[in-house]
Scaffold this motif. Structure first.
Motif, PDB file in Angstrom:
ATOM      1  N   SER A 183     -31.112 -15.917   8.487  1.00 45.75           N
ATOM      2  CA  SER A 183     -30.043 -14.916   8.543  1.00 45.75           C
ATOM      3  C   SER A 183     -28.685 -15.569   8.768  1.00 45.75           C
ATOM      4  CB  SER A 183     -30.330 -13.897   9.653  1.00 45.75           C
ATOM      5  OG  SER A 183     -30.410 -14.537  10.918  1.00 45.75           O
ATOM      6  N   GLU A 184     -28.651 -16.646   9.542  1.00 48.87           N
ATOM      7  CA  GLU A 184     -27.385 -17.354   9.748  1.00 48.87           C
ATOM      8  C   GLU A 184     -26.917 -18.014   8.450  1.00 48.87           C
ATOM      9  OE1 GLU A 184     -27.386 -18.762  14.401  1.00 48.87           O
ATOM     10  OE2 GLU A 184     -28.745 -19.792  13.014  1.00 48.87           O
ATOM     11  N   ILE A 185     -27.845 -18.564   7.690  1.00 49.37           N
ATOM     12  CA  ILE A 185     -27.484 -19.158   6.406  1.00 49.37           C
ATOM     13  C   ILE A 185     -26.996 -18.075   5.449  1.00 49.37           C
ATOM     14  CG2 ILE A 185     -28.376 -20.365   4.375  1.00 49.37           C
ATOM     15  CD1 ILE A 185     -30.271 -21.886   6.288  1.00 49.37           C
TER      16      ILE A 185
ATOM     17  N   GLY B 214     -32.656 -15.845  -0.085  1.00 51.46           N
ATOM     18  CA  GLY B 214     -33.937 -16.142   0.544  1.00 51.46           C
ATOM     19  C   GLY B 214     -34.811 -17.103  -0.217  1.00 51.46           C
ATOM     20  N   GLY B 215     -34.361 -17.581  -1.390  1.00 52.91           N
ATOM     21  CA  GLY B 215     -35.180 -18.462  -2.218  1.00 52.91           C
ATOM     22  C   GLY B 215     -35.000 -19.928  -1.877  1.00 52.91           C
TER      23      GLY B 215
ATOM     24  N   GLY C 112     -32.447 -26.443   8.548  1.00 52.26           N
ATOM     25  CA  GLY C 112     -32.894 -25.105   8.172  1.00 52.26           C
ATOM     26  C   GLY C 112     -32.675 -24.713   6.732  1.00 52.26           C
ATOM     27  N   LEU C 113     -32.030 -25.571   5.919  1.00 50.66           N
ATOM     28  CA  LEU C 113     -31.764 -25.200   4.532  1.00 50.66           C
ATOM     29  C   LEU C 113     -33.080 -25.185   3.733  1.00 50.66           C
ATOM     30  CD1 LEU C 113     -29.151 -24.563   2.937  1.00 50.66           C
ATOM     31  CD2 LEU C 113     -29.274 -26.897   2.032  1.00 50.66           C
ATOM     32  N   PRO C 114     -33.356 -24.104   2.988  1.00 49.62           N
ATOM     33  CA  PRO C 114     -34.640 -23.994   2.276  1.00 49.62           C
ATOM     34  C   PRO C 114     -34.681 -24.842   1.003  1.00 49.62           C
ATOM     35  CG  PRO C 114     -33.662 -21.815   2.700  1.00 49.62           C
ATOM     36  CD  PRO C 114     -32.587 -22.852   2.905  1.00 49.62           C
ATOM     37  N   VAL C 115     -34.860 -26.126   1.150  1.00 53.96           N
ATOM     38  CA  VAL C 115     -34.964 -27.051   0.019  1.00 53.96           C
ATOM     39  C   VAL C 115     -36.445 -27.286  -0.262  1.00 53.96           C
ATOM     40  CG1 VAL C 115     -34.366 -29.331  -0.881  1.00 53.96           C
ATOM     41  CG2 VAL C 115     -32.801 -28.161   0.679  1.00 53.96           C
ATOM     42  N   ARG C 116     -36.852 -26.956  -1.485  1.00 57.54           N
ATOM     43  CA  ARG C 116     -38.264 -27.128  -1.850  1.00 57.54           C
ATOM     44  C   ARG C 116     -38.641 -28.601  -1.965  1.00 57.54           C
ATOM     45  NH1 ARG C 116     -42.384 -24.260  -4.205  1.00 57.54           N
ATOM     46  NH2 ARG C 116     -43.723 -25.366  -5.677  1.00 57.54           N
TER      47      ARG C 116
END
Length: 434
Positions: free
Chosen positions: A41-43, A238-239, A263-267
């Protein structure tokens, strides 16, 4: 933030201390013990914010509590005062343009932040420092420009004679003032060896040596910022995203992993190298094999013993399995680099410099081989006009430089040249500086 050495035998220090010292006393590289993480949520709340405000949020979370926050935020905004747009090329592939700063290369971000914070800390301490930086191209330009005119600081830039482009040399060796440029007969690895030896030379302590290479954590942390910014522009809400990173000294890749740990969503990361494929070979075999650097079109990536490997390994717990689960490695040939420049221009009227072309070539191979539909962002690390001759060979024209650099060829080069790459020769030269 507390930082410890990758060599494991130094006591924890603050970010301020690590920034001023550069290299840990045991010869290792400083790395955060823990990395404060952003929630999803912060991102998401940062979506749509300007790059400078994302930088304030990210760097403020990481290290802002060590500074007067209002002054720190102002320094960050001043450092991040140019854009980093993410440009789509279609079919799920984008490029992150990191070349809109003063020296037209991604290293401007880290160098400008480091120069401002370094100057602020020395002002508080009423101290002085000598910055040593080894470069294979763009680092020296960014550091020279970033620190030029900063009070209390002398900068010494070492670069391999004849192995940087004339434009790169002009950017770092025509300033004078508090910036001294030094040609070294040999390779980038020779330059880096001289810098590392100087840092552990007790006889040079009066010079208050520090580093602005990726040795210095103050160069690395700010580069995590543009990963956040690009993610917010390229990934669905969110992806996840895959980042393809042209890799030489692998500091840019390490900064991306730091963003992931925050926390960055890096695959996944794709490490793209030229013929100097130390990291792809390690990912394939589990054997780290340093070797002499080989000259290529993408000269800033001509590194045979990347210093940030220690940090990258430490971020994965020293585990080969964990590292290769997070990073894919691709070696791109000169022929593939040239073909990618041509194909990208023919298909999209988009001009890639050789370094950025290595990244795009690896990104395309990754998508083909892995059948991964996740959006891929490939880092475009330098303005194509910096490598006009290479572009002309492939496309028949040279991209225009921004107006502020069109007189570069007429600027006198103010560099000294060492007679050999021996440490004692360098040490005598360094002690003879005014």
């Amino acid at each position: 933030m507390r930082l410890t050495s990758t060599s494991g035998s130094s006591t924890p220090v603050t970010f301020r201390h690590a920034l001023l010292e550069g290299l840990a006393p045991d010869g290792g590289l400083y790395l955060p013990d823990e990395i404060p993480a952003f929630s999803s949520s912060e991102i998401a709340a940062l979506r749509g914010a300007p790059l400078a405000e994302i930088a304030v949020a990210v760097l403020g979370r990481l290290v802002g509590d060590e500074f007067d926050r209002a002054r720190f935020d102002a320094l960050v905004r001043d450092a991040f005062d140019f854009p980093a747009p993410t440009v789509g090329l279609g079919d799920g592939l984008s490029v992150l343009e990191l070349f809109h700063g003063p020296t037209l290369a991604f290293k401007d971000f880290g160098a400008r932040f480091l120069a401002r914070v370094f100057g602020y800390l020395l002002e508080q301490r009423r101290g002085h420092a000598t910055i040593l930086v080894a470069t294979s191209g763009d680092t020296g330009s960014a550091v020279a420009q970033g620190f030029f005119g900063v009070p209390r600081i002398r900068v010494v830039v070492l670069y391999p004679s004849g192995k940087v482009s004339p434009f790169q040399e002009a950017q770092m060796a025509t300033l004078g003032g508090n910036v001294s440029a030094l040609r070294v007969p040999g390779t980038f690895d020779d330059c880096q060896r001289l810098v590392k030896q100087a840092f552990v030379d007790l006889g040079l302590r009066p010079l208050n040596l520090s580093s602005a290479n990726y040795i210095n954590i103050g160069r690395l942390l700010p580069q995590a910022v543009y990963y956040f910014d690009s993610y917010l522009g390229a990934a669905p809400a969110g992806g996840e995203v895959v980042f393809a990173v042209p890799s030489g000294n692998i500091g840019n890749l390490t900064a991306g992993v730091l963003a992931q740990r925050a926390g960055l969503p890096v695959r996944r990361f794709v490490s793209a190298t030229n013929a100097n494929d130390v990291l792809p070979e390690y990912l394939l075999t589990g054997i780290y094999r340093a070797r002499p650097a080989v000259a290529t079109l993408s000269n800033a990536m001509d590194v045979g013993d990347p210093s940030n490997f220690a940090r990258l390994a430490a971020l994965h717990g020293g585990s080969w399995e964990r590292l290769r689960a997070n990073v894919s490695g691709y070696r791109i040939t000169e022929e593939e680099t040239r073909a990618t420049i041509r194909q990208t221009y023919e298909a999209h009227r988009y001009v890639l410099d050789p370094h950025s072309a290595v990244g795009v070539a690896a990104a395309r191979r990754y998508r083909q081989e892995e059948a991964d539909a996740t959006p891929v962002v490939s880092l475009a690390t330098a303005h194509p006009a910096k490598f006009g001759a290479a572009i002309r060979q492939e496309l028949g024209f040279e991209p225009e430089l921004p107006a502020r650099y069109r007189d570069w060829a007429s600027r006198p080069v103010l560099a000294d040249t060492l007679v050999d790459a021996g440490y004692e020769t360098f040490r005598r030269w360094l002690l003879a500086l005014d």
